[in-house]
Write a protein that holds these residues in place. Structure first.
Motif, PDB file in Angstrom:
ATOM      1  N   GLN A  43     -12.963  -5.693  36.456  1.00  0.00           N
ATOM      2  CA  GLN A  43     -12.838  -4.235  36.396  1.00  0.00           C
ATOM      3  C   GLN A  43     -11.375  -3.769  36.471  1.00  0.00           C
ATOM      4  OE1 GLN A  43     -15.223  -2.086  39.303  1.00  0.00           O
ATOM      5  NE2 GLN A  43     -13.696  -0.473  39.447  1.00  0.00           N
ATOM      6  N   ASN A  44     -10.570  -4.462  37.266  1.00  0.00           N
ATOM      7  CA  ASN A  44      -9.231  -3.947  37.579  1.00  0.00           C
ATOM      8  C   ASN A  44      -8.066  -4.734  37.003  1.00  0.00           C
ATOM      9  OD1 ASN A  44     -10.462  -1.948  39.228  1.00  0.00           O
ATOM     10  ND2 ASN A  44     -10.517  -3.348  40.957  1.00  0.00           N
ATOM     11  N   GLY A  46      -5.228  -6.082  34.984  1.00  0.00           N
ATOM     12  CA  GLY A  46      -4.561  -5.484  33.829  1.00  0.00           C
ATOM     13  C   GLY A  46      -4.652  -6.324  32.566  1.00  0.00           C
ATOM     14  N   ARG A  48      -6.943  -8.306  31.622  1.00  0.00           N
ATOM     15  CA  ARG A  48      -8.280  -8.242  31.006  1.00  0.00           C
ATOM     16  C   ARG A  48      -8.440  -6.942  30.224  1.00  0.00           C
ATOM     17  NH1 ARG A  48     -13.776  -6.639  31.764  1.00  0.00           N
ATOM     18  NH2 ARG A  48     -15.189  -8.227  30.943  1.00  0.00           N
ATOM     19  N   LYS A  49      -7.851  -5.861  30.737  1.00  0.00           N
ATOM     20  CA  LYS A  49      -7.904  -4.596  30.015  1.00  0.00           C
ATOM     21  C   LYS A  49      -7.184  -4.711  28.674  1.00  0.00           C
ATOM     22  CE  LYS A  49      -8.228  -1.680  34.160  1.00  0.00           C
ATOM     23  NZ  LYS A  49      -7.589  -0.619  34.965  1.00  0.00           N
ATOM     24  N   GLN A  52      -9.515  -6.560  26.359  1.00  0.00           N
ATOM     25  CA  GLN A  52     -10.585  -5.675  25.886  1.00  0.00           C
ATOM     26  C   GLN A  52     -10.080  -4.737  24.807  1.00  0.00           C
ATOM     27  OE1 GLN A  52     -11.750  -4.124  29.821  1.00  0.00           O
ATOM     28  NE2 GLN A  52     -13.783  -4.970  29.487  1.00  0.00           N
TER      29      GLN A  52
END
Length: 226
Positions: A43-44, A46, A48-49, A52
């Motif tokens: 969720q948090n 960076g 991984r963001k 995505q």
């Protein structure tokens, strides 16, 4: 000399007291905590963001490649004020209103299916990369959690060892003041206590580093007692 040997042996035994008390850190492993930390990292974290976002970008490329077939069509609107000359004096057949046409470039048209196929392949690659990233992220969270747990357990052991060492040193100091033990024995206990305190500081540092590494990847502070 015999008394000094006995004291040294006692100090060595105390050094292992904490280790025996904490036979294994496996009892401290909490599967629920691991799953919570993995979910927080997904969720948090960076990176991984970013992954995505790359997947979403590749996904958007598929419909963009598909609608590029419409490039062969063109639509224009020409306005000529009433009573005025044609806008295009070279081509006076231009009239007011909407005009449509087709402009076909055979080479470009033949590329379209491959462009769509390429866009779909890039999207598939991005999806696989995201899955691989999540797998590696899960592994990294577990590694940092185990490192944190190891340092936390080590800190408990060393802290208990420091307490025991301090107790022995204070006892021998009292005996030394009563001339019950030699100076060598008393000094040996002080050396042991200083070594344990140094080890405790090093262990505390390692614990804080491991905690910070875990907090970095999950994106929030670890609750006290965890």
């Amino acid at each position: 000399m015999r008394y000094l040997f006995k004291i040294t042996t006692l100090l060595m035994l105390l050094s292992f007291t904490g280790a025996y008390a904490q036979e294994s850190m496996l009892t401290e492993v909490n599967a629920s905590d691991i799953e919570t930390y993995i979910a927080l990292a997904k969720q948090n974290y960076g990176k991984r963001k970013v992954q995505q976002a790359l997947t979403e970008s590749a996904k958007a490329g598929v419909p963009m490649a598909q609608v590029s077939y419409l490039d062969i069509f063109n639509v224009s609107y020409i306005y000529r004020p009433e009573g005025k000359s044609a806008v295009d004096l070279v081509n006076p057949y231009n009239v007011n209103g909407l005009q449509a046409g087709i402009n076909i470039n055979i080479g470009t048209l033949l590329q379209k299916p491959f462009m769509v196929k390429k866009a779909k392949a890039e999207y598939k690659v991005a999806q696989l990369q995201e899955l691989d990233f999540d797998y590696q992220l899960t592994t990294e969270v577990k590694r940092r959690y185990y490192d944190y747990l190891e340092q936390k357990t080590q800190l408990k052991v060393v802290t208990q060892r420091a307490v025991d060492s301090k107790g022995v040193a204070e006892s021998l100091r009292s005996k030394f003041e009563r001339s019950s033990v030699t100076l060598d024995v008393y000094n040996q206990s002080r050396i042991e206590q200083a070594e344990v305190l140094t080890l405790k500081i090093q262990t505390e540092t390692n614990y804080l580093k491991a905690k910070a590494m875990l907090e970095e990847i999950i994106g929030q502070k670890i609750q006290e007692g965890k």
